[in-house]
Design an enzyme around this catalytic site. Sequence first.
Site, PDB file in Angstrom:
ATOM      1  N   PHE A 197       0.807  -1.224   0.000  1.00  0.00           N
ATOM      2  CA  PHE A 197       0.000   0.000   0.000  1.00  0.00           C
ATOM      3  C   PHE A 197       0.838   1.271   0.000  1.00  0.00           C
ATOM      4  O   PHE A 197       0.362   2.333  -0.395  1.00  0.00           O
ATOM      5  CB  PHE A 197      -0.998   0.016   1.168  1.00  0.00           C
ATOM      6  CG  PHE A 197      -0.403  -0.294   2.513  1.00  0.00           C
ATOM      7  CD1 PHE A 197       0.288   0.656   3.231  1.00  0.00           C
ATOM      8  CD2 PHE A 197      -0.565  -1.566   3.061  1.00  0.00           C
ATOM      9  CE1 PHE A 197       0.821   0.365   4.471  1.00  0.00           C
ATOM     10  CE2 PHE A 197      -0.041  -1.873   4.307  1.00  0.00           C
ATOM     11  CZ  PHE A 197       0.657  -0.900   5.019  1.00  0.00           C
ATOM     12  N   GLY A 221       1.329   3.634  -3.258  1.00  0.00           N
ATOM     13  CA  GLY A 221       0.408   4.683  -3.675  1.00  0.00           C
ATOM     14  C   GLY A 221      -0.145   5.519  -2.535  1.00  0.00           C
ATOM     15  O   GLY A 221      -0.945   6.421  -2.760  1.00  0.00           O
ATOM     16  N   HIS A 222       0.248   5.260  -1.308  1.00  0.00           N
ATOM     17  CA  HIS A 222      -0.349   5.951  -0.148  1.00  0.00           C
ATOM     18  C   HIS A 222       0.720   6.350   0.852  1.00  0.00           C
ATOM     19  O   HIS A 222       0.873   5.681   1.875  1.00  0.00           O
ATOM     20  CB  HIS A 222      -1.362   5.037   0.533  1.00  0.00           C
ATOM     21  CG  HIS A 222      -2.343   5.753   1.405  1.00  0.00           C
ATOM     22  ND1 HIS A 222      -2.113   6.021   2.735  1.00  0.00           N
ATOM     23  CD2 HIS A 222      -3.563   6.254   1.137  1.00  0.00           C
ATOM     24  CE1 HIS A 222      -3.166   6.633   3.251  1.00  0.00           C
ATOM     25  NE2 HIS A 222      -4.053   6.779   2.304  1.00  0.00           N
ATOM     26  N   PHE A 223       1.377   7.299   0.759  1.00  0.00           N
ATOM     27  CA  PHE A 223       1.589   8.230  -0.336  1.00  0.00           C
ATOM     28  C   PHE A 223       3.068   8.149  -0.672  1.00  0.00           C
ATOM     29  O   PHE A 223       3.883   8.121   0.251  1.00  0.00           O
ATOM     30  CB  PHE A 223       1.207   9.640   0.100  1.00  0.00           C
ATOM     31  CG  PHE A 223      -0.215   9.758   0.572  1.00  0.00           C
ATOM     32  CD1 PHE A 223      -1.251   9.827  -0.349  1.00  0.00           C
ATOM     33  CD2 PHE A 223      -0.515   9.773   1.919  1.00  0.00           C
ATOM     34  CE1 PHE A 223      -2.569   9.950   0.086  1.00  0.00           C
ATOM     35  CE2 PHE A 223      -1.828   9.891   2.349  1.00  0.00           C
ATOM     36  CZ  PHE A 223      -2.863   9.972   1.444  1.00  0.00           C
ATOM     37  N   VAL A 239       2.149   6.712   4.434  1.00  0.00           N
ATOM     38  CA  VAL A 239       1.273   6.617   5.598  1.00  0.00           C
ATOM     39  C   VAL A 239       0.392   5.380   5.424  1.00  0.00           C
ATOM     40  O   VAL A 239      -0.188   5.173   4.357  1.00  0.00           O
ATOM     41  CB  VAL A 239       0.384   7.884   5.720  1.00  0.00           C
ATOM     42  CG1 VAL A 239      -0.620   7.732   6.849  1.00  0.00           C
ATOM     43  CG2 VAL A 239       1.237   9.126   5.933  1.00  0.00           C
TER      44      VAL A 239
END
EC number: 4.2.1.59
Length: 153
Positions: free
Chosen positions: A50, A53-55, A60
């Site tokens: 994750f 893309g986050h972030f 986070v």
Amino acid sequence: MSNQLNTMDIKEIMNSLPHRYPFLLIDRVLDYTPGETLHAIKNVTINEPFFQGHFPIQPVMPGVLILEAMAQATGLLAYKTMEAAVTDDSLYYFAGIDKARFKRVVEPGDQLHFEVKMVKERRGIGVFTGVVKVDGELVCSAEIMCARREIKK
């Protein structure tokens, strides 16, 4: 009175939960008392999918995944309370959430500590409270419901 802890390693966790990579979010259970409490951990690394893309600029952990991990901890407590396993004819489903609050972001390198408590269980529906901490600091708290349902074969 025994001071021995009830622990679970990843093999036992995988025998108790249907989740697998990349959605298995509990690494170890440090202690549990069936029908009462469970304390588990998740080591958060930059290699988590994750974080791509986050972030990318400021990684986070998504809040929904923190809640999912908490729900997995409640599922483990439910399975241990009912002395059931993922190979039995039922699964525990995440059925509801109330009073979810986030107080701190989770970043790569953090170790999440989950503390979940069983409030009540009736007719296969369990109600739990949970908190997540990093270094003793509150990250998240919530009330979670999970429901035990038979697997249709």
